[in-house]
Scaffold this motif. Sequence first.
Motif, PDB file in Angstrom:
ATOM      1  N   GLY A  44       0.825  -1.205   0.000  1.00  0.00           N
ATOM      2  CA  GLY A  44       0.000   0.000   0.000  1.00  0.00           C
ATOM      3  C   GLY A  44       0.856   1.250   0.000  1.00  0.00           C
ATOM      4  O   GLY A  44       2.074   1.205   0.148  1.00  0.00           O
ATOM      5  N   SER A  45       0.204   2.382  -0.172  1.00  0.00           N
ATOM      6  CA  SER A  45       0.869   3.676  -0.184  1.00  0.00           C
ATOM      7  C   SER A  45       1.249   4.053   1.241  1.00  0.00           C
ATOM      8  O   SER A  45       0.435   3.938   2.157  1.00  0.00           O
ATOM      9  N   VAL A  46       2.483   4.507   1.434  1.00  0.00           N
ATOM     10  CA  VAL A  46       2.978   4.752   2.791  1.00  0.00           C
ATOM     11  C   VAL A  46       3.654   6.105   2.894  1.00  0.00           C
ATOM     12  O   VAL A  46       4.177   6.631   1.911  1.00  0.00           O
ATOM     13  N   GLY A  47       3.616   6.675   4.078  1.00  0.00           N
ATOM     14  CA  GLY A  47       4.314   7.914   4.393  1.00  0.00           C
ATOM     15  C   GLY A  47       4.634   7.910   5.878  1.00  0.00           C
ATOM     16  O   GLY A  47       4.128   7.073   6.636  1.00  0.00           O
ATOM     17  N   ILE A  48       5.479   8.824   6.319  1.00  0.00           N
ATOM     18  CA  ILE A  48       5.798   8.907   7.740  1.00  0.00           C
ATOM     19  C   ILE A  48       4.510   9.207   8.502  1.00  0.00           C
ATOM     20  O   ILE A  48       3.742  10.087   8.133  1.00  0.00           O
ATOM     21  N   GLY A  49       4.262   8.416   9.539  1.00  0.00           N
ATOM     22  CA  GLY A  49       3.044   8.561  10.333  1.00  0.00           C
ATOM     23  C   GLY A  49       1.889   7.703   9.856  1.00  0.00           C
ATOM     24  O   GLY A  49       0.867   7.627  10.530  1.00  0.00           O
ATOM     25  N   SER A  50       2.037   7.028   8.708  1.00  0.00           N
ATOM     26  CA  SER A  50       0.970   6.142   8.228  1.00  0.00           C
ATOM     27  C   SER A  50       0.721   5.028   9.241  1.00  0.00           C
ATOM     28  O   SER A  50       1.649   4.522   9.864  1.00  0.00           O
ATOM     29  N   VAL A  51      -0.523   4.627   9.365  1.00  0.00           N
ATOM     30  CA  VAL A  51      -0.874   3.514  10.237  1.00  0.00           C
ATOM     31  C   VAL A  51      -0.732   2.223   9.443  1.00  0.00           C
ATOM     32  O   VAL A  51      -1.231   2.110   8.331  1.00  0.00           O
ATOM     33  N   VAL A  52       0.010   1.254  10.018  1.00  0.00           N
ATOM     34  CA  VAL A  52       0.219  -0.037   9.370  1.00  0.00           C
ATOM     35  C   VAL A  52      -0.196  -1.162  10.315  1.00  0.00           C
ATOM     36  O   VAL A  52      -0.208  -1.001  11.533  1.00  0.00           O
ATOM     37  N   THR A  53      -0.545  -2.291   9.722  1.00  0.00           N
ATOM     38  CA  THR A  53      -0.957  -3.483  10.463  1.00  0.00           C
ATOM     39  C   THR A  53       0.026  -4.606  10.175  1.00  0.00           C
ATOM     40  O   THR A  53       0.452  -4.783   9.033  1.00  0.00           O
ATOM     41  N   VAL A  54       0.377  -5.386  11.205  1.00  0.00           N
ATOM     42  CA  VAL A  54       1.262  -6.541  11.034  1.00  0.00           C
ATOM     43  C   VAL A  54       0.459  -7.694  10.450  1.00  0.00           C
ATOM     44  O   VAL A  54      -0.584  -8.070  10.986  1.00  0.00           O
ATOM     45  N   VAL A  55       0.953  -8.254   9.330  1.00  0.00           N
ATOM     46  CA  VAL A  55       0.290  -9.383   8.671  1.00  0.00           C
ATOM     47  C   VAL A  55       1.323 -10.479   8.422  1.00  0.00           C
ATOM     48  O   VAL A  55       2.253 -10.275   7.637  1.00  0.00           O
ATOM     49  N   PRO A  56       1.195 -11.645   9.078  1.00  0.00           N
ATOM     50  CA  PRO A  56       2.120 -12.743   8.793  1.00  0.00           C
ATOM     51  C   PRO A  56       1.942 -13.218   7.349  1.00  0.00           C
ATOM     52  O   PRO A  56       0.826 -13.294   6.854  1.00  0.00           O
ATOM     53  N   GLU A  57       3.066 -13.513   6.669  1.00  0.00           N
ATOM     54  CA  GLU A  57       3.001 -14.014   5.299  1.00  0.00           C
ATOM     55  C   GLU A  57       3.113 -15.522   5.263  1.00  0.00           C
ATOM     56  O   GLU A  57       2.478 -16.176   4.480  1.00  0.00           O
ATOM     57  N   ASP A  58       3.974 -16.080   6.071  1.00  0.00           N
ATOM     58  CA  ASP A  58       4.181 -17.520   6.148  1.00  0.00           C
ATOM     59  C   ASP A  58       4.973 -17.791   7.415  1.00  0.00           C
ATOM     60  O   ASP A  58       5.111 -16.907   8.248  1.00  0.00           O
ATOM     61  N   GLU A  59       5.525 -18.983   7.544  1.00  0.00           N
ATOM     62  CA  GLU A  59       6.276 -19.330   8.751  1.00  0.00           C
ATOM     63  C   GLU A  59       7.563 -18.527   8.882  1.00  0.00           C
ATOM     64  O   GLU A  59       8.165 -18.501   9.941  1.00  0.00           O
ATOM     65  N   ALA A  60       8.007 -17.895   7.811  1.00  0.00           N
ATOM     66  CA  ALA A  60       9.304 -17.235   7.834  1.00  0.00           C
ATOM     67  C   ALA A  60       9.240 -15.713   7.886  1.00  0.00           C
ATOM     68  O   ALA A  60      10.263 -15.073   8.041  1.00  0.00           O
ATOM     69  N   GLY A  61       8.081 -15.109   7.740  1.00  0.00           N
ATOM     70  CA  GLY A  61       8.092 -13.660   7.686  1.00  0.00           C
ATOM     71  C   GLY A  61       6.746 -13.007   7.870  1.00  0.00           C
ATOM     72  O   GLY A  61       5.735 -13.660   8.070  1.00  0.00           O
ATOM     73  N   PHE A  62       6.773 -11.687   7.804  1.00  0.00           N
ATOM     74  CA  PHE A  62       5.575 -10.870   7.971  1.00  0.00           C
ATOM     75  C   PHE A  62       5.769  -9.610   7.152  1.00  0.00           C
ATOM     76  O   PHE A  62       6.850  -9.336   6.647  1.00  0.00           O
ATOM     77  N   ARG A  63       4.703  -8.860   6.990  1.00  0.00           N
ATOM     78  CA  ARG A  63       4.767  -7.582   6.283  1.00  0.00           C
ATOM     79  C   ARG A  63       3.826  -6.609   6.967  1.00  0.00           C
ATOM     80  O   ARG A  63       3.049  -6.985   7.845  1.00  0.00           O
ATOM     81  N   PHE A  64       3.913  -5.361   6.547  1.00  0.00           N
ATOM     82  CA  PHE A  64       2.975  -4.344   7.003  1.00  0.00           C
ATOM     83  C   PHE A  64       1.976  -4.082   5.884  1.00  0.00           C
ATOM     84  O   PHE A  64       2.342  -4.091   4.714  1.00  0.00           O
ATOM     85  N   VAL A  65       0.752  -3.824   6.250  1.00  0.00           N
ATOM     86  CA  VAL A  65      -0.267  -3.417   5.298  1.00  0.00           C
ATOM     87  C   VAL A  65      -0.818  -2.085   5.789  1.00  0.00           C
ATOM     88  O   VAL A  65      -1.171  -1.946   6.958  1.00  0.00           O
ATOM     89  N   THR A  66      -0.863  -1.097   4.879  1.00  0.00           N
ATOM     90  CA  THR A  66      -1.405   0.206   5.260  1.00  0.00           C
ATOM     91  C   THR A  66      -2.927   0.123   5.312  1.00  0.00           C
ATOM     92  O   THR A  66      -3.528  -0.753   4.702  1.00  0.00           O
ATOM     93  N   GLN A  67      -3.534   1.034   6.041  1.00  0.00           N
ATOM     94  CA  GLN A  67      -4.995   1.044   6.127  1.00  0.00           C
ATOM     95  C   GLN A  67      -5.606   1.260   4.758  1.00  0.00           C
ATOM     96  O   GLN A  67      -6.637   0.718   4.445  1.00  0.00           O
ATOM     97  N   GLU A  68      -4.928   2.036   3.905  1.00  0.00           N
ATOM     98  CA  GLU A  68      -5.419   2.264   2.542  1.00  0.00           C
ATOM     99  C   GLU A  68      -5.486   0.954   1.770  1.00  0.00           C
ATOM    100  O   GLU A  68      -6.429   0.686   1.053  1.00  0.00           O
ATOM    101  N   ALA A  69      -4.460   0.093   1.934  1.00  0.00           N
ATOM    102  CA  ALA A  69      -4.419  -1.176   1.212  1.00  0.00           C
ATOM    103  C   ALA A  69      -5.467  -2.156   1.732  1.00  0.00           C
ATOM    104  O   ALA A  69      -5.908  -3.043   1.011  1.00  0.00           O
ATOM    105  N   GLU A  70      -5.857  -2.021   3.008  1.00  0.00           N
ATOM    106  CA  GLU A  70      -6.859  -2.911   3.589  1.00  0.00           C
ATOM    107  C   GLU A  70      -8.252  -2.597   3.072  1.00  0.00           C
ATOM    108  O   GLU A  70      -9.111  -3.456   3.048  1.00  0.00           O
ATOM    109  N   ALA A  71      -8.484  -1.345   2.682  1.00  0.00           N
ATOM    110  CA  ALA A  71      -9.822  -0.913   2.268  1.00  0.00           C
ATOM    111  C   ALA A  71     -10.252  -1.533   0.956  1.00  0.00           C
ATOM    112  O   ALA A  71      -9.545  -2.018   0.170  1.00  0.00           O
TER     113      ALA A  71
END
Length: 108
Positions: free
Chosen positions: A81-108
């Motif tokens: 998703g689109s990101v900037g300083i101060g953006s709210v992100v959510t932790v989302v596990p991808e698999d047993e080895a990692g995770f990523r952040f998803v912005t609120q914009e990308a969740e919508a």
Amino acid sequence: MTDAVDVCSRCGTATVTGTVAAPVPPCRACGATPDRIAAGATGRVYTWSTVHRGMPGVPVPYTVAYADFPDGTRLFARVSGSVGIGSVVTVVPEDEAGFRFVTQEAEA
């Protein structure tokens, strides 16, 4: 199903764990007791960068960020998703080895 990330407050190593209910194992790198962040936890982007020159086999561009969480933990991960300083992100596990952040914009 992975639903938590353990982050060592001593060395900063982040490890994807099994479940929030499981006991917190010692850090694989230094043996300290890590802090646990549940999948779905939200934080705010501290800083970010878009990578335009990657390693062979890694598609570019991609965006990475450090995000601060309410308990004082700071994590580093790829961002969807689109990101900037101060953006709210959510932790989302991808698999047993990692995770990523998803912005609120990308969740919508």
